[in-house]
Motif scaffolding. Structure first.
Motif, PDB file in Angstrom:
ATOM      1  N   MET A 176       0.832  -1.202   0.000  1.00  8.10           N
ATOM      2  CA  MET A 176       0.000   0.000   0.000  1.00  8.10           C
ATOM      3  C   MET A 176       0.867   1.253   0.000  1.00  8.10           C
ATOM      4  O   MET A 176       0.582   2.243  -0.693  1.00  8.10           O
ATOM      5  CB  MET A 176      -0.948  -0.016   1.201  1.00  8.10           C
ATOM      6  N   GLY A 177       1.948   1.220   0.771  1.00  8.65           N
ATOM      7  CA  GLY A 177       2.855   2.357   0.813  1.00  8.65           C
ATOM      8  C   GLY A 177       3.535   2.611  -0.516  1.00  8.65           C
ATOM      9  O   GLY A 177       3.623   3.753  -0.980  1.00  8.65           O
ATOM     10  N   ARG A 178       4.012   1.550  -1.144  1.00 11.03           N
ATOM     11  CA  ARG A 178       4.702   1.708  -2.421  1.00 11.03           C
ATOM     12  C   ARG A 178       3.759   2.141  -3.531  1.00 11.03           C
ATOM     13  O   ARG A 178       4.125   2.941  -4.396  1.00 11.03           O
ATOM     14  CB  ARG A 178       5.403   0.399  -2.802  1.00 11.03           C
ATOM     15  N   VAL A 179       2.549   1.621  -3.520  1.00 16.85           N
ATOM     16  CA  VAL A 179       1.567   2.011  -4.544  1.00 16.85           C
ATOM     17  C   VAL A 179       1.203   3.481  -4.380  1.00 16.85           C
ATOM     18  O   VAL A 179       1.114   4.229  -5.369  1.00 16.85           O
ATOM     19  CB  VAL A 179       0.318   1.114  -4.474  1.00 16.85           C
ATOM     20  N   PHE A 203       1.541   3.963   5.702  1.00 18.70           N
ATOM     21  CA  PHE A 203       1.575   2.515   5.514  1.00 18.70           C
ATOM     22  C   PHE A 203       2.995   1.956   5.571  1.00 18.70           C
ATOM     23  O   PHE A 203       3.208   0.850   6.074  1.00 18.70           O
ATOM     24  CB  PHE A 203       0.892   2.140   4.205  1.00 18.70           C
ATOM     25  N   LEU A 204       3.964   2.712   5.087  1.00 27.91           N
ATOM     26  CA  LEU A 204       5.357   2.248   5.176  1.00 27.91           C
ATOM     27  C   LEU A 204       5.812   2.196   6.632  1.00 27.91           C
ATOM     28  O   LEU A 204       6.507   1.257   7.038  1.00 27.91           O
ATOM     29  CB  LEU A 204       6.268   3.174   4.370  1.00 27.91           C
ATOM     30  N   CYS A 214      11.113  -5.686   6.433  1.00 28.09           N
ATOM     31  CA  CYS A 214      10.182  -5.871   5.310  1.00 28.09           C
ATOM     32  C   CYS A 214      10.701  -5.269   4.006  1.00 28.09           C
ATOM     33  O   CYS A 214      10.156  -5.533   2.934  1.00 28.09           O
ATOM     34  CB  CYS A 214       8.817  -5.276   5.645  1.00 28.09           C
ATOM     35  N   GLY A 215      11.737  -4.431   4.093  1.00 21.27           N
ATOM     36  CA  GLY A 215      12.277  -3.820   2.880  1.00 21.27           C
ATOM     37  C   GLY A 215      11.755  -2.429   2.603  1.00 21.27           C
ATOM     38  O   GLY A 215      12.005  -1.874   1.525  1.00 21.27           O
ATOM     39  N   GLY A 216      11.054  -1.838   3.570  1.00 19.67           N
ATOM     40  CA  GLY A 216      10.450  -0.535   3.323  1.00 19.67           C
ATOM     41  C   GLY A 216      11.229   0.654   3.863  1.00 19.67           C
ATOM     42  O   GLY A 216      10.783   1.794   3.715  1.00 19.67           O
ATOM     43  N   LYS A 217      12.393   0.416   4.458  1.00 20.29           N
ATOM     44  CA  LYS A 217      13.151   1.510   5.069  1.00 20.29           C
ATOM     45  C   LYS A 217      13.559   2.557   4.050  1.00 20.29           C
ATOM     46  O   LYS A 217      13.372   3.763   4.259  1.00 20.29           O
ATOM     47  CB  LYS A 217      14.386   0.960   5.791  1.00 20.29           C
ATOM     48  N   ARG A 218      14.109   2.121   2.934  1.00 20.42           N
ATOM     49  CA  ARG A 218      14.545   3.066   1.899  1.00 20.42           C
ATOM     50  C   ARG A 218      13.344   3.797   1.300  1.00 20.42           C
ATOM     51  O   ARG A 218      13.412   5.001   1.015  1.00 20.42           O
ATOM     52  CB  ARG A 218      15.321   2.338   0.802  1.00 20.42           C
ATOM     53  N   ASP A 219      12.236   3.086   1.116  1.00 23.14           N
ATOM     54  CA  ASP A 219      11.022   3.712   0.589  1.00 23.14           C
ATOM     55  C   ASP A 219      10.580   4.855   1.499  1.00 23.14           C
ATOM     56  O   ASP A 219      10.213   5.937   1.025  1.00 23.14           O
ATOM     57  CB  ASP A 219       9.890   2.681   0.478  1.00 23.14           C
ATOM     58  N   LEU A 220      10.614   4.602   2.802  1.00 26.11           N
ATOM     59  CA  LEU A 220      10.177   5.611   3.766  1.00 26.11           C
ATOM     60  C   LEU A 220      11.111   6.817   3.733  1.00 26.11           C
ATOM     61  O   LEU A 220      10.658   7.967   3.815  1.00 26.11           O
ATOM     62  CB  LEU A 220      10.124   5.010   5.170  1.00 26.11           C
ATOM     63  N   ASP A 224       9.921  10.593   2.923  1.00 21.74           N
ATOM     64  CA  ASP A 224      10.176  11.688   3.864  1.00 21.74           C
ATOM     65  C   ASP A 224      10.920  12.835   3.182  1.00 21.74           C
ATOM     66  O   ASP A 224      10.633  14.014   3.443  1.00 21.74           O
ATOM     67  CB  ASP A 224      10.980  11.180   5.063  1.00 21.74           C
ATOM     68  N   ARG A 225      11.863  12.502   2.301  1.00 20.28           N
ATOM     69  CA  ARG A 225      12.606  13.548   1.585  1.00 20.28           C
ATOM     70  C   ARG A 225      11.675  14.343   0.670  1.00 20.28           C
ATOM     71  O   ARG A 225      11.780  15.569   0.566  1.00 20.28           O
ATOM     72  CB  ARG A 225      13.754  12.939   0.776  1.00 20.28           C
ATOM     73  N   GLN A 226      10.763  13.629   0.011  1.00 23.18           N
ATOM     74  CA  GLN A 226       9.827  14.317  -0.879  1.00 23.18           C
ATOM     75  C   GLN A 226       8.866  15.205  -0.093  1.00 23.18           C
ATOM     76  O   GLN A 226       8.538  16.320  -0.527  1.00 23.18           O
ATOM     77  CB  GLN A 226       9.044  13.293  -1.702  1.00 23.18           C
ATOM     78  N   LEU A 227       8.418  14.737   1.053  1.00 23.94           N
ATOM     79  CA  LEU A 227       7.538  15.556   1.893  1.00 23.94           C
ATOM     80  C   LEU A 227       8.266  16.798   2.401  1.00 23.94           C
ATOM     81  O   LEU A 227       7.684  17.901   2.453  1.00 23.94           O
ATOM     82  CB  LEU A 227       7.009  14.729   3.069  1.00 23.94           C
TER      83      LEU A 227
END
Length: 236
Positions: A176-179, A203-204, A214-220, A224-227
């Motif tokens: 859900m976070g990646r989508v 969700f991340l 789970c592999g979501g650390k880099r996604d988060l 955060d950088r984009q926000l």
């Protein structure tokens, strides 16, 4: 050969009547429409065994699934929750064929009535539904495609009260976070970007709480950088 409209109507009505007359948790064995569908299911299993390609199997399932549509419609309309291998199999085949909305339509009935998966499945039904949808979404995003966030949200809603390993729930949250994050194109800012990023962060973060690996650390971190970038660009 496609069924005639009259035959489809007869099968749907018969399935509805037989499903309504079978008590919850009792097997549908012995019901005429069910036995016909089970015989057809056996034939289709044999066809699928002859196909080695996963893509080929998915394409064959998409081709044969309409044969079960009248029966499924009848059971979903009037069923009381009898154990039904046709229903659980069609649910899975719809997922495999990429018909996620159709699969979740069946899953809503399966989960509401506590139908059990055939013995060859080790996962509980709720776990299976959550993981099938999550993996499909993650695969689509990894390939550079997209996935419907509403479909993931529906899978989460339907399985919310069902026990499963934290890793599986985390996988659904990660998807859900990646989508949500994939809805944002950094090169083409658009209205709603901040909302999508906040949804992604929610969700991340939840995915990492459930399963830190789970592999979501880099996604988060990227979200955060984009926000932060959006906050800096916001007029004072």
């Amino acid at each position: 050969m496609a069924m005639s409209p009259a035959k489809r109507h007869f099968l749907r009505v018969t399935a509805a009547q037989e499903a309504a007359a079978t008590a919850p948790e009792q097997p549908m064995d012995g019901s005429g429409a069910y036995e016909l569908q089970m015989a057809q299911l056996h034939q289709h299993y044999q066809q699928l065994k002859g196909v080695q390609s996963a893509q080929g199997k998915a394409e064959l399932k998409a081709k044969i699934l309409p044969d079960y549509a009248p029966y499924i419609a009848g059971v979903l309309a009037s069923g009381q929750g009898a154990q039904d291998e046709v229903v659980t199999t069609v649910m899975l085949w719809r997922f495999d064929a990429g018909d996620y909305a159709g699969g979740l339509e069946v899953a809503a009935y399966v989960l509401a009535h506590g139908l059990k998966m055939p013995d060859r499945f080790e996962r509980t039904t709720g776990c299976l539904v959550a993981e099938e949808i999550a993996e499909a979404a993650l695969k689509a995003i990894k390939a550079g495609g997209s996935f419907d966030l509403g479909t993931l949200a529906e899978a989460d809603r339907l399985t919310a009260g069902h026990d499963m390993p934290d890793e599986v729930r985390a996988k659904l949250m990660l998807a859900m976070g990646r989508v949500a994050a994939a809805l944002v194109n950094p090169e083409q800012p658009a209205d709603g970007d901040v909302h999508s990023l906040e949804v992604a962060r929610h969700f991340l973060t939840r995915a990492l709480e459930l399963h830190p690996k789970c592999g979501g650390k880099r996604d988060l971190e990227l979200v955060d950088r984009q926000l932060k970038k959006h906050a800096e660009q916001k007029p004072s």
